[in-house]
Motif scaffolding. Structure first.
Motif, mmCIF file in Angstrom:
data_model
loop_
_atom_site.group_PDB
_atom_site.id
_atom_site.type_symbol
_atom_site.label_atom_id
_atom_site.label_comp_id
_atom_site.label_asym_id
_atom_site.label_seq_id
_atom_site.Cartn_x
_atom_site.Cartn_y
_atom_site.Cartn_z
ATOM 1 N N GLY A 134 1.354 6.350 -6.762
ATOM 2 C CA GLY A 134 0.124 7.555 -7.378
ATOM 3 C C GLY A 134 0.470 8.812 -7.091
ATOM 4 N N GLN A 135 1.148 9.053 -5.686
ATOM 5 C CA GLN A 135 1.083 10.531 -6.121
ATOM 6 C C GLN A 135 2.694 11.407 -7.060
ATOM 7 O OE1 GLN A 135 -0.033 12.731 -3.524
ATOM 8 N NE2 GLN A 135 -1.202 11.673 -2.417
ATOM 9 N N GLU A 136 3.717 10.156 -6.809
ATOM 10 C CA GLU A 136 5.033 10.190 -7.607
ATOM 11 C C GLU A 136 4.035 10.532 -9.139
ATOM 12 O OE1 GLU A 136 8.752 8.578 -5.746
ATOM 13 O OE2 GLU A 136 7.823 7.693 -7.185
ATOM 14 N N ALA A 137 2.999 9.894 -9.694
ATOM 15 C CA ALA A 137 2.620 10.760 -11.010
ATOM 16 C C ALA A 137 1.420 11.675 -10.642
ATOM 17 C CB ALA A 137 1.393 9.176 -10.786
ATOM 18 N N ASP A 158 7.369 13.198 0.560
ATOM 19 C CA ASP A 158 7.856 12.241 1.528
ATOM 20 C C ASP A 158 7.452 11.652 2.464
ATOM 21 O OD1 ASP A 158 9.562 13.858 0.397
ATOM 22 O OD2 ASP A 158 9.436 16.002 1.363
ATOM 23 N N GLU A 159 6.488 11.405 3.028
ATOM 24 C CA GLU A 159 5.401 11.351 4.484
ATOM 25 C C GLU A 159 5.505 9.225 3.685
ATOM 26 O OE1 GLU A 159 1.550 12.801 4.668
ATOM 27 O OE2 GLU A 159 2.595 14.380 6.057
ATOM 28 N N GLN A 160 5.441 9.429 2.743
ATOM 29 C CA GLN A 160 5.622 8.126 1.835
ATOM 30 C C GLN A 160 6.605 7.445 1.573
ATOM 31 O OE1 GLN A 160 2.420 5.789 1.755
ATOM 32 N NE2 GLN A 160 1.623 7.761 2.502
ATOM 33 N N LYS A 161 7.599 7.999 1.104
ATOM 34 C CA LYS A 161 8.925 7.758 1.782
ATOM 35 C C LYS A 161 9.655 7.601 2.887
ATOM 36 C CE LYS A 161 11.200 9.359 -2.490
ATOM 37 N NZ LYS A 161 11.676 10.779 -3.716
ATOM 38 N N GLN A 162 9.283 8.363 3.279
ATOM 39 C CA GLN A 162 9.863 8.346 4.956
ATOM 40 C C GLN A 162 8.910 6.692 5.947
ATOM 41 O OE1 GLN A 162 9.287 11.934 7.383
ATOM 42 N NE2 GLN A 162 10.374 11.799 9.094
ATOM 43 N N LYS A 163 7.981 7.079 5.259
ATOM 44 C CA LYS A 163 6.979 5.330 6.428
ATOM 45 C C LYS A 163 7.825 4.187 5.332
ATOM 46 C CE LYS A 163 2.540 5.842 6.190
ATOM 47 N NZ LYS A 163 1.294 5.872 6.061
ATOM 48 N N LYS A 164 8.136 4.166 4.208
ATOM 49 C CA LYS A 164 8.849 2.583 3.927
ATOM 50 C C LYS A 164 10.092 2.849 4.196
ATOM 51 C CE LYS A 164 10.630 1.678 -0.579
ATOM 52 N NZ LYS A 164 10.738 1.870 -2.458
ATOM 53 N N GLN A 165 11.199 3.668 4.980
ATOM 54 C CA GLN A 165 12.417 3.775 5.098
ATOM 55 C C GLN A 165 12.135 2.916 6.896
ATOM 56 O OE1 GLN A 165 15.044 4.964 3.556
ATOM 57 N NE2 GLN A 165 17.187 5.629 4.808
ATOM 58 N N GLN A 166 10.989 4.216 7.638
ATOM 59 C CA GLN A 166 11.026 3.379 8.803
ATOM 60 C C GLN A 166 10.723 1.602 8.750
ATOM 61 O OE1 GLN A 166 11.655 5.029 11.331
ATOM 62 N NE2 GLN A 166 11.649 3.273 12.345
ATOM 63 N N PRO A 200 0.824 -1.149 0.526
ATOM 64 C CA PRO A 200 -0.217 0.143 -0.235
ATOM 65 C C PRO A 200 1.096 1.361 -0.073
ATOM 66 C CG PRO A 200 -0.392 -1.237 2.005
ATOM 67 C CD PRO A 200 0.249 -1.687 1.629
ATOM 68 N N VAL A 201 1.827 1.207 1.003
ATOM 69 C CA VAL A 201 2.811 1.973 1.506
ATOM 70 C C VAL A 201 3.912 2.923 -0.588
ATOM 71 C CG1 VAL A 201 5.096 3.568 1.680
ATOM 72 C CG2 VAL A 201 4.092 1.741 2.752
ATOM 73 N N GLU A 202 4.130 1.759 -1.858
ATOM 74 C CA GLU A 202 4.352 1.886 -2.474
ATOM 75 C C GLU A 202 3.650 2.442 -4.222
ATOM 76 O OE1 GLU A 202 6.803 -1.741 -3.169
ATOM 77 O OE2 GLU A 202 8.490 -0.941 -2.203
ATOM 78 N N SER A 203 2.091 1.544 -3.538
ATOM 79 C CA SER A 203 0.826 2.223 -4.351
ATOM 80 C C SER A 203 0.858 3.099 -4.575
ATOM 81 C CB SER A 203 -0.320 1.147 -4.025
ATOM 82 O OG SER A 203 -1.229 1.430 -4.649
ATOM 83 N N GLU A 204 0.549 3.930 -2.890
ATOM 84 C CA GLU A 204 0.531 5.405 -2.847
ATOM 85 C C GLU A 204 1.585 6.241 -3.471
ATOM 86 O OE1 GLU A 204 -1.681 8.710 -1.443
ATOM 87 O OE2 GLU A 204 -1.648 7.009 -1.589
#
Length: 684
Positions: free
Chosen positions: A597-600, A633-641, A590-594
């Motif tokens: 989507g945001q990057e697109a 940025d929030e999704q990247k941070q979530k993925k990193q965590q 779900p994080v990568e999907s979001e």
């Protein structure tokens, strides 16, 4: 009795002497004693020429001290002076001010020194009153006494003296009483008069008798009238040179080599220069060459005469042709000094080349001690490389020595990269960099050992001198990229897989002071190591150079930057990636999907706004773009965590990182303890 004023138009000559002509009060003793020696040598010359036909007798110059009277006396049996000569040499110092004086004597100051005159007046630096009792060698001469109390006024009177020569009696000033100490005085005589050409006596030799030191009848001669450098080299043995070195530097190791200088054209220069055993601490070793003028000590700061890199040498240089200013203590800079400097450089280079040619084995044995001089010369002296390239050596990690040409021939078949650049691989520490050296040798490469203080700073100069060549430290990259023979194999992982794998390791890298780590994924082959740490050659070299070169301090302040290279072909790294994907699949989807989507969305907004002028973009559009970036940025941070939480519990990740750190000597303290415990658990 005759009274008068010394011929000066300044109010008082003596403050000028104290503040201007003489830089260091202690040299008064050198001037007094060397004047006495000059007077004695003049008598010997007259006798040799037949102008003086009497017996020369005892020509010893005697220095004595009377602490009770507060006097120091310098006595000689030289030519002495008549009353007219006193008037000429002592009284007629006619100058109308410091500037005029220096202008008047700028070309002849060197000739004045060593005669009665200005050298004599250095006595007033330490004396409140000076007396001269003198009698000329000329037949029928009377003894006379001259005295002066530190003002232009002087007196000349008749005196009693049986033999020709002079006594100079110094009545030491109240603020210079330290010179009335026997040991201080003897120390100064040892410093300045140790090699004067006429015997100089200071008191009597002592011996131990009845529980105390007592004087004997034998004069305490403090100088060697025929020092080694005045002798013909062909008459001397190795032991003579070593013995003289021990005289000059009693606490030093035996020297490596020496060079006997002996030239009479286009200038007079004699001396002996020694190569001491040196490995480091350049600054501590300077000021060891003593400069003499006709066997009179002048200075041990010879930067003007000896090239910068040879100030590391020890020994003696003696030249009457080195131009000195009035106090003898500071060298004047001129073309003659430059000629002498060039000559010394050539003599040193010729001698080293000869030693190398005569006994290469012995030269190689001494190379590790010698190379500091050679490297310093290559770095600091324009043109020295051209002389040194024939006898400068390179040593490989197996302890074999090569000239520059020999080493080039050894490696040029195997160590050229795809751009035809010859790559010189080197290590600075055989133990610490062992595994990198081994990897290079397994490829058939040769590795140099550059572990000297100036070895690495020299690299840049050698790269400029060698044609189409570069130096690379063995741990600055993975082995296949140190000498790139062909284009690297492609990494088979997708960009997302590479990014995720990098994140697994980068989130677990330790936080070390002034140290940065980057993580990189490469296909290195299944048999290569799973992880390796490298350090960029250029950046490390800049940091090392900053320790030696002014103006490069900026690099010294920068953190050390390392790269952790992950081998995507290795089974352990593949296992980590597969385990991570399995463990994180549900959470990351779900994080990568979001994120996608945001990057697109951001790409579409950028495309739309790029077609507009800045003033046409509304505030609402700007806010929309800002919010989208914030969501990314929030999704990247979530993925990193998520990745970090997984990696923190993965013992293989930590084991691989610690192995790479251990290989580079960077695993210490608590981290090392954890590694050892984890190793036991993994084995179990």
């Amino acid at each position: 009795m005759q009274k008068g004023n010394i011929g000066v138009t300044t109010e008082n000559i003596f403050p000028v002497i104290k503040k201007f002509l003489y830089s260091d009060h202690e040299i008064f003793l050198r001037e007094m004693v060397s004047n006495a020696v000059d007077a004695t040598q003049k008598l010997k010359t007259l006798a040799q020429n037949g102008e003086y036909k009497q017996e020369l007798g005892d020509l010893t110059v005697r220095v004595s001290m009377d602490a009770d009277k507060g006097t120091i006396t310098i006595s000689d049996h030289g030519i002495g002076m008549t009353e007219e000569e006193i008037d000429k040499y002592i009284n007629q110092i006619a100058f109308s001010g410091v500037t005029d004086f220096m202008e008047k004597y700028k070309d002849t100051a060197n000739s004045i020194i060593g005669h009665f005159g200005l050298g004599f007046y250095s006595s007033f630096m330490v004396s409140k009153k000076v007396e001269i009792v003198t009698k000329s060698y000329k037949e029928g001469s009377k003894a006379v006494k001259w005295s002066c109390d530190g003002s232009p006024a002087y007196e000349i009177d008749d005196a009693e003296r049986a033999e020709h020569g002079s006594d100079i009696i110094l009545y030491i000033d109240d603020d210079c009483k330290e010179f009335l100490d026997k040991y201080k005085l003897e120390g100064l005589l040892q410093k300045y008069c140790k090699f004067l050409a006429v015997p100089v006596a200071f008191g009597k030799k002592t011996e131990w008798k009845d529980g105390k030191q007592v004087d004997t009848d034998e004069d305490n001669i403090i100088n060697n009238v025929e020092p080694l450098w005045t002798k013909t080299p062909s008459t001397l043995k190795d032991e003579d040179y070593k013995s003289f070195y021990r005289t000059l530097y009693p606490m030093s190791d035996e020297p490596l080599f020496w060079i006997h200088l002996n030239v009479d054209y286009p200038f007079n220069l004699t001396g002996i220069l020694y190569f001491p055993k040196i490995k480091s601490n350049i600054e501590l070793q300077k000021n060891k060459i003593q400069l003499y003028c006709n066997q009179v000590f002048v200075t041990d700061q010879v930067e003007g005469i000896v090239p910068e890199f040879l100030t590391l040498l020890h020994g003696v240089i003696d030249s009457p042709d080195i131009p000195l200013n009035v106090s003898r203590s500071y060298l004047q800079s001129d073309r003659e000094v430059k000629k002498i400097s060039t000559y010394i450089t050539k003599k040193v280079a010729d001698r080293l080349k000869a030693i190398f040619g005569e006994d290469r084995k012995q030269y190689e044995e001494k190379w590790d001690d010698l190379k500091l001089f050679i490297n310093y010369g290559i770095l600091s002296e324009e043109g020295f490389y051209d002389r040194a390239k024939d006898f400068a050596l390179m040593k490989d990690v197996d302890g074999k020595y090569f000239t520059f040409d020999e080493y080039k021939k050894l490696i040029e078949a195997s160590q050229k990269d795809k751009d035809d650049t010859l790559v010189y691989l080197y290590a600075t520490d055989k133990e610490e960099q062992y595994s990198y050296i081994k990897a290079a040798q397994d490829k058939g490469y040769s590795v140099l050992l550059l572990d000297g203080q100036l070895d690495v700073p020299c690299i840049q100069t050698l790269e400029q001198k060698f044609e189409k060549s570069r130096f690379t430290r063995v741990d600055s990259d993975i082995i296949d990229r140190l000498i790139v023979k062909q284009n690297a194999p492609k990494n088979t992982l997708s960009q997302e897989e590479s990014d995720n794998l990098s994140a697994v390791f980068s989130t677990q890298m330790p936080k070390l002071d002034k140290t940065e780590f980057m993580v990189q994924v490469d296909a290195l082959g299944a048999d290569a190591r799973p992880v390796v740490i490298t350090q960029n050659e250029w950046m490390r070299r800049m940091k090392e150079m900053s320790r030696f070169q002014a103006g490069m301090g900026f690099y010294g302040q920068m953190p050390d930057s390392y790269t952790l290279v992950l081998n995507s072909d290795h089974t352990l790294v593949k296992k980590v990636l597969n385990d991570a994907q399995t463990a994180l699949s549900d959470e990351l989807k779900p994080v990568e999907s979001e994120l996608k989507g945001q990057e697109a969305r951001l790409a579409a907004l950028n495309q739309a706004q790029d077609k507009k002028k800045p003033e046409e973009i509304t505030q609402e559009e700007k806010d929309d773009k800002q919010q989208t970036q914030k969501a990314i940025d929030e999704q990247k941070q979530k993925k990193q965590q998520l990745i970090s939480n997984y990696a923190a519990k993965n013992s293989i990740v930590h084991q691989l990182i610690d192995l790479a750190l251990l290989q580079n000597g960077m695993l210490k303290g608590e981290a090392l303890d954890k590694f050892l415990k984890r190793s036991v658990e993994l084995i179990g």
